[in-house]
Structures are given as structure tokens and as C-alpha cells.
Design an enzyme around this catalytic site. Structure first.
Site, PDB file in Angstrom:
ATOM      1  N   GLY A   1      -2.715   3.869   7.182  1.00  0.00           N
ATOM      2  CA  GLY A   1      -4.057   4.460   7.110  1.00  0.00           C
ATOM      3  C   GLY A   1      -4.595   4.943   8.444  1.00  0.00           C
ATOM      4  O   GLY A   1      -5.690   5.497   8.503  1.00  0.00           O
TER       5      GLY A   1
ATOM      6  N   ASP B   1       5.909   8.463  -3.921  1.00  0.00           N
ATOM      7  CA  ASP B   1       4.510   8.894  -4.125  1.00  0.00           C
ATOM      8  C   ASP B   1       4.221  10.216  -3.433  1.00  0.00           C
ATOM      9  O   ASP B   1       3.076  10.585  -3.237  1.00  0.00           O
ATOM     10  CB  ASP B   1       3.540   7.806  -3.635  1.00  0.00           C
ATOM     11  CG  ASP B   1       3.644   7.586  -2.108  1.00  0.00           C
ATOM     12  OD1 ASP B   1       4.548   8.187  -1.469  1.00  0.00           O
ATOM     13  OD2 ASP B   1       2.819   6.832  -1.562  1.00  0.00           O
TER      14      ASP B   1
ATOM     15  N   HIS C   1       5.064   8.636   1.040  1.00  0.00           N
ATOM     16  CA  HIS C   1       5.768   7.551   1.738  1.00  0.00           C
ATOM     17  C   HIS C   1       7.244   7.542   1.358  1.00  0.00           C
ATOM     18  O   HIS C   1       7.600   7.868   0.228  1.00  0.00           O
ATOM     19  CB  HIS C   1       5.125   6.209   1.401  1.00  0.00           C
ATOM     20  CG  HIS C   1       3.703   6.116   1.859  1.00  0.00           C
ATOM     21  ND1 HIS C   1       2.639   6.412   1.038  1.00  0.00           N
ATOM     22  CD2 HIS C   1       3.183   5.778   3.056  1.00  0.00           C
ATOM     23  CE1 HIS C   1       1.510   6.251   1.718  1.00  0.00           C
ATOM     24  NE2 HIS C   1       1.812   5.871   2.944  1.00  0.00           N
TER      25      HIS C   1
END
Ligand code: CA
Length: 732
Positions: free
Chosen positions: A586, A707, A710
Site C-alpha cells: 500500500g 488479481d 500482484h
């Protein structure tokens, strides 16, 4: 009418007109500037602003003989940063002082320095709180750090400390008046910054004001029992409520061990009491102990409900706060009297202001920081005979970055073009009204998250009527209509009727950020208010201190994933090559900048650093590719300054999204185009391995990226394989 009386009236008027016009003419000469400044003084506690709880005749005199600005705001509602904005005329991200505890770069241009060049005598007395020593002053004498109310120490220009017996607000004024009276060169114009500690926590009054408000209750604000409904859940994380974060010794001024830990916080004693001499202590106890014992007896008898305990704490807090203001106001009056008695009133600009506002129980709080009105507002009353129309009130949107250019223009100095604030002199000369083309909105930014009081990073804009706030954590907007909801009790950001207003404000927010050169991708930011991140960062810093690394991977979740899906591949390729993983899920460039400059590289001096970062900048916030590229550049600069022998392998951000024209993938391509230019072939090596991750038709397979962002284990194998020969050639 008696002819003599008629004559004397005309004579009086004639004298007044003469004085007025001579003052106006005298503005051709450089005016003196007296900047009377305090710490945490909310406008709700100034009678010129309509206080319901106290009277401030000294400050009110400035307002009556000059102007009171009711829409005066800070740029960053906290002590040091507000002061840095005032000195530089620039927002925090430009002057570099974003959080308390940082060091102000005193080498940069400030208004006192420029005024010195313009022939002014400059002096600073009192609270400074910027870490480094003051620059730009012929004379200074400042409190160390926060300073003390009782028997304060003052740092001297020769580096020594001098302790004065007595009450800080009086002593600071004594020292300021002494400089005015004895120490300055009276042939020159002067600027005096007289900066008080009061009414900062822990709100310790002077003995002469101990008994103010005895037997009376100060009115409670409407929102004392705020439950934070209808606004971002982040508000509930605060640690500044009178209910839950009020300290037994420091705030409530109760002696001894905390007897009621359910109602009071422990472990900060009343340090002011500890500094007092025997006489001061005796006077203090004579006033406070009977009240304390009465309260404790009721507590012991179980007579007080939670609400009643909160109300007692509020009264203890607000009375002490207002008592410190009584001394402050008397000392403001003292300086005004000195100017009168020394024939200085006519040619002196006098300002009263405070570094930011404060919560006086609104939302149940003390302290500041949030962009809500009570702490966003700064008092600003100003008198300038002959220029400012006496008794005027201004609703022009002004900000603390405006003070420096105002002083420079008043002194006849040039205003450097990189100053971000605007001179207020056109407002002063326009009957205190905003002239046409004045600003429509102010920009605000608060950076001190993961710190005392737990207020998250946020920024926003305020117009005459609306306030839009943005919280990066959780990416939440808040919108307040100050006309219909002046206490800011309900955010209308999701209200259908306000949709066009929010959209307009969001555009103005983006444009103002661009105007003020706010590039979040380059502004160091911690995520220490997220527990997992804080823990990982602490652990990483520990590992970094151990040193002995030859290889470092720096990035976000895709890099952190070497510890997950990529674990086996890591073992195989890097298991015995002294490698460290500096990837945090993140993270954006600004977080990596924070980490690398504050511990993640302490003893990490690798042969090679692999850097891949930036996709979250565009993924989370639609930051532009050039903004992100500047963030990457800052990271490269930090690595090069901390570990100059390291070879940096800068990877193009990996492709993401299903196909070649996915918008987020296109952002990465655009960033890669820009950061490719940082390749110098000597220390920085750019490599784009995206092709080894995509299918021949440009799509991403879920086998490589389940996804579409990743990597899978196969994906990590391809990454390792694609950089292996480069790592070897760089000496690993
Ligand atoms: Ca302050």
C-alpha cells in the site's frame, strides 16, 4: 451654544484631522511593527470576536482602533508549523516544517531577514518552538521548546540559559519592553515579535488570577458531548477529548497518584507546580486544594455521574485557560500603553494573533490540529493609524502565509516572487473589505499523524461558505455547509443536493494544490497510524541497524510479496546473498521517502538497491505521472545521499490490469517513460521488465498476476530471472 465651546469643538476636530492626515502621510516612512502573538488562543475566548465567557479589553482596544478579521486561518493547525508559515510566507510543504519536532531551516529567506536588509531593527522575545536557533534577529531571547509558565528559562543569544523568577507572560513582556526602551537603535524602524507561551496547555494561571470565575460556571459549548455521528469514523480515533484524555496531574492539577484511572489519565504530573517556589506553591494550594478536595470527596461518595465528572473537568480546564488569557490580555495592554507613552502609536502597526485556534470543549475536545473552525481560525486584529479604518470588521479570507508579504510591503521591501501568501495591505486600504480579485478559498494541510492526540493526515479548502476536507487514509471526503451547520456536526458529502458543490470544491482543491505546488508524491508521509505498518517499520528499522546487506529491494506490496507468494523464489535467488526486503504493502512514493529518510536505510549500504514504486500513487489518488516521477526522483536522491556507493536498479513499474489499454497500466507506462530518464549508466540503471510478465497479445494472465496487480509464484520467478544478469553485472 457658547461660542467658545463651538470654537473648541472645531479646534478638536481640526487637531484630529491633522493627526489623521499626518499619520497617513507618515506611512510614506517605514512603520514599526509590533507582532503580539500567543499560543493556542482561540477566537472564542476574545471579546472582540464575541466571546461568551471572558473579556479581553487589551486585545479589544486593538480591534476598536483598527480591524478585526473574522475569516483568519492558519495553513497547518499546530504550533511550530504555523510559526514557520508566518516567517516564510509559505505553506508547510515548501518551508519544510510540517510537524512539531522537526528543525526549521533557518537558512531560508524569512521576513525578519528581509526587513533587516531594509533597515529595520528586529527582535524576538518568547516562544519560538522551531528547533533551530532564530535567524534574522538583532536580538532574541526565547523559551526552550514549549517553555514554562512559572520561573521560566530563556535561551540567550550566546547559548546560555537564564532563569527568571515570576510568571512567564509578564516576564516576556518585561523583556520585550526593555528591548524597546533600552536596547534598540532608536534611529531605525523596528519589528518586535513578542510571543507568549499562554494560553498553551497546561493552562497555569498567574496567582493574581487564581480566583477569577470563583463560584461561577463558564458556559459549555453545544457540542461538548459530541458523539461524532454523521462524520468520518476517523474522528473517533482522536486522543484529545476532555472525557478520555485529561491527565490527573498535568490537566486537572490534582496532586499525588491518580485515584480514579477510569476518569483521568495518569503519568504526566503538574510540572509547573514542581517548578514553583514555596511561596508560589502555597498560593496555588490555597486556591486549588479546597476545590480539589471537594471534588474528590464527591468522587469518593460516588455522587458524580460520568457526565458530571466531564463537566467538572471542563470547568477546571476552561477556567484555567481563560485565567491565563487574563494575564495575556493585561500584557497586550501594557505594550499598547508603552507605545502611547513613547509617542510610537501613530507609526506602528500592531497585530495580535495566535499560532492557531483551539477547542474549548467543542466536540468534547481540547487541543487543535483538525481543520474544523475552532482550530483552523487564528485571531487577527490589527491597528495601523492612518491606514486601517478604526472599528472595522473584515470577512476577507486571510491566512498566516499572508503576514510576511504584508510586513514586507509595509516596509517598502520587495516581496520575493516565491512567497505564497498575499499582502493584506490592499485589504487594509479598502476599509478592511476584500478588494476585487481577492482569494476565494484557502488551502489547509495537516501532516502530524502518528503523534500525540492521534489526528490523521488531512487537507482541504475553505471558502466563505463551504469546507471540503480530504483524509488520505480511507480516501474519504467530508463536506460542511457552514451556513446551515456552523458547528460542523454533519458532513453532507454524500447528500445528493450537495453533489455539484462537492464537485466544484474538489476541482478548486485540485487547482489550489497545483497553484501552491503541493505534490503529495514528494512530501514525506508516515503511515504509523496504521498498526501493522508501524510494527513492520519498527522491525525493518531494527534489521536496518544491524547492517551487513548486499542487496535491498525497495517498494510496495509487490516487493513485500517476496515474503508471501515469492518466498520460495527469494530463498532460491537471494537466500544467501544478504538481501533485505524494504517493501510495504500500500505504500506510495511519499511513504517510501519517509521510511528511507528515517531509519530504513540506517546501516543498509547495499551493493545494489532494486527500486520499484509508484503504482499506488496513481491507483489511489490519480496523481499525475509527472508528480509520481518526481516522487521516484526524491527516493533516488535519498538513496544516493545515504549510501553513495550503491548501484540502483530502477525498475519500470510492472504492467497491471487486464489488457494493454487498461487506464492504470497506461499510468504506469507514462511514469516509466519519465523515470527512464533518471538512468545515468553509472549509479542509476533503468530496466523495464514488463514484457517478461505480459502475454504476446499484451494481456496479463492470471497465472502471472492472479488479481492483475500482484505476482504469483511464477510471476516472482520471472521477475528474478529477468533481473539476474543485471544484478550480477552490477557487482552482486
Ligand atoms: Ca499552538
Amino acid at each position: 451654544m457658547h461660542p467658545q465651546s463651538f470654537f473648541s469643538r472645531w479646534a478638536t476636530l481640526f487637531i484630529i484631522l491633522t493627526l489623521y492626515s499626518s499619520a497617513a502621510a507618515s506611512t510614506g516612512k517605514q512603520p514599526n511593527i509590533v507582532f503580539l502573538f500567543s499560543d493556542d488562543h482561540a477566537v472564542q475566548a476574545i471579546s472582540a470576536y464575541g466571546s461568551k465567557s471572558n473579556k479581553t479589553p487589551g486585545i479589544d482596544r486593538i480591534a476598536r482602533e483598527g480591524a478585526v478579521f473574522v475569516n483568519s486561518f492558519c495553513a497547518n493547525s499546530i504550533c511550530g508549523p504555523s510559526r514557520a508559515c508566518i516567517l516564510t510566507g509559505k505553506h508547510s510543504h515548501i518551508n519544510g516544517f510540517r510537524r512539531n519536532g522537526e528543525q526549521f531551516d533557518g537558512g531560508q529567506p524569512t521576513f525578519p531577514k528581509i526587513l533587516q536588509q531594509s533597515g529595520y531593527q528586529t527582535a524576538l522575545v518568547g516562544k519560538w518552538h522551531l528547533g533551530s536557533n532564530p535567524t534574522g534577529f538583532h536580538y532574541w531571547e526565547v523559551l526552550p521548546g514549549q517553555g514554562n509558565y512559572y520561573n521560566p528559562d530563556l535561551l540567550q543569544m550566546d547559548g546560555s540559559r537564564k532563569r527568571y523568577t515570576g510568571y512567564c507572560t509578564d516576564i516576556i513582556t518585561d523583556r520585550a519592553i526593555k528591548w524597546l526602551d533600552e536596547d534598540r537603535d532608536k534611529s531605525k524602524p523596528f519589528v518586535l515579535m513578542c510571543q507568549h507561551k499562554a494560553p498553551h496547555r497546561n493552562w497555569s494561571p498567574a496567582p493574581r488570577h487564581f480566583s477569577m470565575f470563583d463560584g461561577k460556571d463558564v458556559p459549555e459549548p453545544e457540542s461538548l458531548f459530541d458523539d461524532f455521528a454523521g462524520r468520518t469514523p476517523l474522528l473517533k480515533e482522536n486522543e484529545m477529548s476532555i472525557k478520555n484524555h485529561f491527565y490527573w496531574g498535568h490537566d486537572a492539577k490534582l496532586h499525588g497518584e491518580n485515584q480514579y484511572p477510569a476518569s483521568f489519565q495518569s503519568n504526566i504530573n503538574n510540572r509547573e507546580y514542581q517548578r514553583m517556589n514555596a511561596t508560589q506553591k502555597a498560593a496555588w494550594d490555597k486556591q486549588y486544594e479546597p476545590e480539589n478536595q471537594a471534588f474528590l470527596a464527591k468522587m469518593k461518595a460516588g455522587e458524580l455521574s460520568d457526565k458530571e465528572i466531564l463537566r467538572w473537568k471542563y470547568q477546571r480546564y476552561i477556567k484555567d485557560y481563560l485565567r491565563t488569557i487574563a494575564a495575556l490580555d493585561e500584557n497586550v495592554a501594557r505594550v499598547l500603553n508603552y507605545l502611547d507613552e513613547n509617542n510610537l502609536t501613530e507609526n506602528t502597526i500592531v497585530i495580535y494573533s495566535s499560532d492557531q485556534g483551539f477547542y474549548l470543549g467543542e466536540h468534547g475536545w481540547y487541543d487543535k490540529r483538525w481543520m474544523f473552525e475552532e482550530s483552523l481560525k487564528m485571531p487577527f486584529v490589527v491597528r495601523w493609524p492612518g491606514v486601517i479604518q478604526p472599528g472595522t470588521q473584515s470577512s476577507a479570507l486571510i491566512q498566516n502565509i499572508d503576514y510576511a508579504p504584508t510586513f514586507l510591503e509595509a516596509a517598502g521591501a520587495d516581496i520575493p516572487s516565491d512567497i505564497q501568501g498575499r499582502s493584506l495591505i490592499p485589504v487594509f486600504k479598502n476599509n478592511s473589505k476584500a478588494p476585487s480579485g481577492w482569494r476565494d478559498a484557502i488551502y489547509y494541510a495537516y501532516y502530524e499523524n502518528d503523534a500525540v492526540h492521534e489526528v490523521p493526515i488531512h487537507d482541504g479548502i475553505r471558502t466563505q461558505r463551504y469546507k471540503a476536507m480530504f483524509f488520505p487514509r480511507g480516501r474519504q471526503w467530508q463536506l460542511f455547509d457552514l451556513l446551515t451547520d456552523p458547528n460542523e456536526m454533519r458532513s453532507v458529502h454524500q447528500d445528493e443536493a450537495y453533489r455539484p458543490i462537492l464537485r466544484g470544491l474538489q476541482k478548486r482543491y485540485r487547482d489550489l494544490r497545483s497553484y501552491y505546488d503541493v505534490n503529495p508524491a514528494t512530501i514525506p508521509m508516515t503511515r504509523g497510524d496504521e498498526n501493522w505498518w508501524k510494527q513492520r517499520n519498527q522491525k525493518t528499522n531494527q534489521m536496518a541497524r544491524q547492517g551487513g546487506y548486499d542487496l535491498a529491494f525497495i517498494g510496495d506490496s509487490i516487493t513485500q510479496g517476496w515474503e508471501g507468494k515469492g518466498k520460495k523464489v527469494w530463498e532460491q535467488f537471494y537466500g544467501n546473498r544478504n538481501a533485505i526486503n524494504l517493501g510495504f504493502g500500500g505504500d506510495r512514493t511519499e511513504h517510501v521517502i519517509w521510511r528511507l529518510s528515517r531509519g530504513n536505510l540506517s546501516n543498509v549500504k547495499p551493493k545494489v538497491a532494486v527500486v520499484m514504486i509508484g503504482t499506488n500513487n496513481t491507483g489511489h489518488f490519480l496523481q499525475t505521472p509527472s508528480e509520481v516521477a518526481a516522487g521516484v526522483k526524491s527516493i533516488l536522491d535519498i538513496i544516493q545521499s545515504k549510501t553513495p556507493n550503491t548501484q540502483i536498479l530502477l525498475l519500470g513499474i510492472f504492467p497491471r490490469g487486464k489488457d494493454a489499454l487498461d487506464e492504470k497500466r497506461l499510468n504506469n507506462i507514462a511514469i516509466n517513460q519519465l523515470i527512464r530518464r533518471y538512468h545515468d549508466g553509472e549509479k542509476i540503471h533503468f530496466l523495464d521488465i514488463g514484457d517478461s510478465l505480459v502475454e504476446p497479445d499484451g494481456t496479463l494472465s492470471q497465472e502471472i498476476m492472479p488479481d492483475l496487480l500482484h505476482l504469483s509464484e511464477t510471476g516472482y520467478s520471472r521477475w528474478a530471472a529477468a533481473i539476474e544478469s543485471k544484478l550480477t553485472s552490477l557487482g552482486l
